[in-house]
Design a protein around this motif. Structure first.
Motif, PDB file in Angstrom:
ATOM      1  N   ALA A  57       0.848  -1.191   0.000  1.00  0.00           N
ATOM      2  CA  ALA A  57       0.000   0.000   0.000  1.00  0.00           C
ATOM      3  C   ALA A  57       0.879   1.235   0.000  1.00  0.00           C
ATOM      4  O   ALA A  57       1.999   1.229   0.529  1.00  0.00           O
ATOM      5  N   LEU A  58       0.356   2.290  -0.587  1.00  0.00           N
ATOM      6  CA  LEU A  58       1.043   3.576  -0.605  1.00  0.00           C
ATOM      7  C   LEU A  58       0.580   4.374   0.608  1.00  0.00           C
ATOM      8  O   LEU A  58      -0.617   4.502   0.857  1.00  0.00           O
ATOM      9  N   VAL A  59       1.542   4.876   1.379  1.00  0.00           N
ATOM     10  CA  VAL A  59       1.217   5.679   2.561  1.00  0.00           C
ATOM     11  C   VAL A  59       2.022   6.965   2.513  1.00  0.00           C
ATOM     12  O   VAL A  59       3.142   6.997   1.994  1.00  0.00           O
ATOM     13  N   SER A  60       1.452   8.034   3.040  1.00  0.00           N
ATOM     14  CA  SER A  60       2.206   9.277   3.120  1.00  0.00           C
ATOM     15  C   SER A  60       3.285   9.137   4.195  1.00  0.00           C
ATOM     16  O   SER A  60       3.231   8.241   5.044  1.00  0.00           O
ATOM     17  N   ALA A  86       6.059  -7.217   8.096  1.00  0.00           N
ATOM     18  CA  ALA A  86       5.582  -5.898   7.668  1.00  0.00           C
ATOM     19  C   ALA A  86       6.715  -4.897   7.768  1.00  0.00           C
ATOM     20  O   ALA A  86       7.514  -4.931   8.710  1.00  0.00           O
ATOM     21  N   GLY A  87       6.792  -4.015   6.798  1.00  0.00           N
ATOM     22  CA  GLY A  87       7.813  -2.980   6.799  1.00  0.00           C
ATOM     23  C   GLY A  87       7.404  -1.821   5.925  1.00  0.00           C
ATOM     24  O   GLY A  87       6.550  -1.959   5.041  1.00  0.00           O
ATOM     25  N   VAL A  88       8.014  -0.680   6.172  1.00  0.00           N
ATOM     26  CA  VAL A  88       7.754   0.528   5.389  1.00  0.00           C
ATOM     27  C   VAL A  88       9.059   0.945   4.714  1.00  0.00           C
ATOM     28  O   VAL A  88      10.118   0.934   5.354  1.00  0.00           O
ATOM     29  N   PRO A  93      14.263  11.621  -0.095  1.00  0.00           N
ATOM     30  CA  PRO A  93      14.201  13.089  -0.075  1.00  0.00           C
ATOM     31  C   PRO A  93      13.362  13.637  -1.229  1.00  0.00           C
ATOM     32  O   PRO A  93      13.512  13.214  -2.380  1.00  0.00           O
ATOM     33  N   GLY A  94      12.459  14.531  -0.889  1.00  0.00           N
ATOM     34  CA  GLY A  94      11.616  15.148  -1.903  1.00  0.00           C
ATOM     35  C   GLY A  94      10.420  14.335  -2.331  1.00  0.00           C
ATOM     36  O   GLY A  94       9.686  14.737  -3.227  1.00  0.00           O
ATOM     37  N   VAL A  95      10.194  13.188  -1.692  1.00  0.00           N
ATOM     38  CA  VAL A  95       9.074  12.310  -2.058  1.00  0.00           C
ATOM     39  C   VAL A  95       8.110  12.218  -0.882  1.00  0.00           C
ATOM     40  O   VAL A  95       8.523  11.944   0.247  1.00  0.00           O
ATOM     41  N   HIS A  96       6.835  12.426  -1.151  1.00  0.00           N
ATOM     42  CA  HIS A  96       5.809  12.480  -0.104  1.00  0.00           C
ATOM     43  C   HIS A  96       5.387  11.098   0.365  1.00  0.00           C
ATOM     44  O   HIS A  96       4.971  10.921   1.510  1.00  0.00           O
ATOM     45  N   ASP A  97       5.473  10.091  -0.525  1.00  0.00           N
ATOM     46  CA  ASP A  97       4.917   8.772  -0.230  1.00  0.00           C
ATOM     47  C   ASP A  97       5.986   7.734   0.067  1.00  0.00           C
ATOM     48  O   ASP A  97       7.135   7.836  -0.388  1.00  0.00           O
ATOM     49  N   ARG A  98       5.578   6.701   0.816  1.00  0.00           N
ATOM     50  CA  ARG A  98       6.390   5.523   1.076  1.00  0.00           C
ATOM     51  C   ARG A  98       5.521   4.293   0.827  1.00  0.00           C
ATOM     52  O   ARG A  98       4.306   4.410   0.651  1.00  0.00           O
ATOM     53  N   VAL A  99       6.124   3.110   0.834  1.00  0.00           N
ATOM     54  CA  VAL A  99       5.387   1.876   0.549  1.00  0.00           C
ATOM     55  C   VAL A  99       5.367   0.988   1.779  1.00  0.00           C
ATOM     56  O   VAL A  99       6.407   0.662   2.352  1.00  0.00           O
ATOM     57  N   LEU A 100       4.160   0.606   2.206  1.00  0.00           N
ATOM     58  CA  LEU A 100       3.960  -0.368   3.274  1.00  0.00           C
ATOM     59  C   LEU A 100       3.814  -1.742   2.635  1.00  0.00           C
ATOM     60  O   LEU A 100       2.967  -1.931   1.755  1.00  0.00           O
ATOM     61  N   SER A 101       4.646  -2.699   3.037  1.00  0.00           N
ATOM     62  CA  SER A 101       4.573  -4.071   2.515  1.00  0.00           C
ATOM     63  C   SER A 101       4.195  -5.020   3.640  1.00  0.00           C
ATOM     64  O   SER A 101       4.799  -4.979   4.716  1.00  0.00           O
TER      65      SER A 101
END
Length: 334
Positions: A57-60, A86-88, A93-101
């Motif tokens: 999932a994409l998370v801020s 589970a991990g994020v 830098p400069g990116v608003h989103d991260r990925v939750l796996s």
């Protein structure tokens, strides 16, 4: 709602003809349904509950902070309660989103997303101010080729999920940059999200073969080049990476960073031998980096189906290794 998103309502056509779907969910005449022998068998909910699944999932960045918690407490509790990995992804830098796996049994994955949702409800980030009280939003990353399975013919499947689980679902029309994944946003309470993820997961594990060859999305700055897959850089869209052999076999070249080669080869070559055996493709590995980047070139030769299976297994192994390293880093920080 942006132009790249569509709210799926029963009054609208909810599939595009190019999106494959499985069984009765696909328009007649578009493709042959796969036989039972080709599909995994899930005779009951117990079988579905035990099925293995990785759901991302994409998370801020702010949502990621809430999900992880102080000193990693929230994500550690989530792992312990559900038995999942589970991990994020690390912030860029400069990116608003991260990925939750999240990887584990379907039952565990659904519960994990419910727990993450409840955490976001209890400590909502500022971006959640527009949502109704007691609800939150999860942006699932779904392979473009599996969207038809989730949507169903004339949108009946996705409408049923919304109605049965008391959620609102919004799907993006476009694939995310440098990937073949799209977003399915699920909005609702924590328990409703658990039920929806369960139903979506059932679709995905039944239709797992259509995920073959998915190029996973990894958030990058806008100025990031069009080379594609961050981390392990997999070349899949450049015609120069494909050659025809005897009109049937194909040759595909994939560049893998040197520090990821070991996880693909495995101890004593066990993993690469398994990929060769299961896929039927012939895979050779360059002994030396092919340029100053330090990447090693993997050459895959076989029929289109064999290459696709090999590529899928390589992707999975790379993604599992990335998740493993992310979790190790987080555990060290805790």
């Amino acid at each position: 709602m942006t132009d790249t998103e569509q709210q799926y309502e029963s009054s609208k056509p909810l599939y595009e003809k190019s999106y494959p779907s499985n069984g009765a969910a696909e328009p007649a005449g578009e493709s042959e349904p796969q036989s039972d022998a080709q599909q995994p068998q899930f005779p009951n909910d117990e079988a579905f509950a035990a099925a293995q699944l990785t759901l991302r999932a994409l998370v801020s960045s702010k949502e990621a902070g809430v999900i992880i918690g102080k000193q990693g407490k929230n994500v550690a509790d989530l792992r312990e309660a559900t038995g999942v990995k589970a991990g994020v992804s690390k912030p860029v830098p400069g990116v608003h989103d991260r990925v939750l796996s999240v990887t584990g049994t379907l039952e565990g994955v659904a519960k994990a997303y419910s727990m993450a949702a409840q955490t976001l409800v209890d400590s909502p980030p500022p971006s959640a101010s527009s949502l109704a009280s007691g609800t939150t939003s999860i942006r699932l990353l779904i392979s473009h080729n599996q969207m038809g399975t989730i949507i169903g013919r004339q949108g009946l499947k996705i409408k049923a999920i919304q109605d049965e689980c008391s959620v609102r679902m919004v799907a993006s029309k476009e694939m995310l940059p440098n990937s073949t994944e799209r977003i399915v946003e699920v909005q609702g309470g924590a328990e409703s999200i658990r039920l929806a993820v369960w139903e979506i997961g059932k679709c995905l594990v039944e239709d797992w073969q259509r995920a073959t060859g998915t190029i996973l999305y990894n958030p990058q700055p806008k100025e990031f080049g069009s080379g594609g897959y961050s981390g392990p850089r997999v070349r899949t869209g450049n015609p120069a990476d494909f050659e025809s052999a005897d009109g049937a076999d194909q040759t595909q070249n994939i560049a893998i960073p040197a520090d990821m080669v070991g996880c693909i080869i495995g101890r004593g070559g066990a993993k690469i031998q398994e990929i060769r055996r299961v896929s039927g493709a012939r895979i050779s590995i360059a002994k030396q980096p092919h340029d100053e980047s330090g990447e090693r070139m993997f050459t895959i030769r076989g029929t289109a189906d064999e290459n696709e299976r090999a590529l899928f297994m390589l992707y999975e192994q790379l993604e599992h290794e990335k998740v493993r390293r992310q979790m190790e880093d987080q555990e060290q920080d805790e």
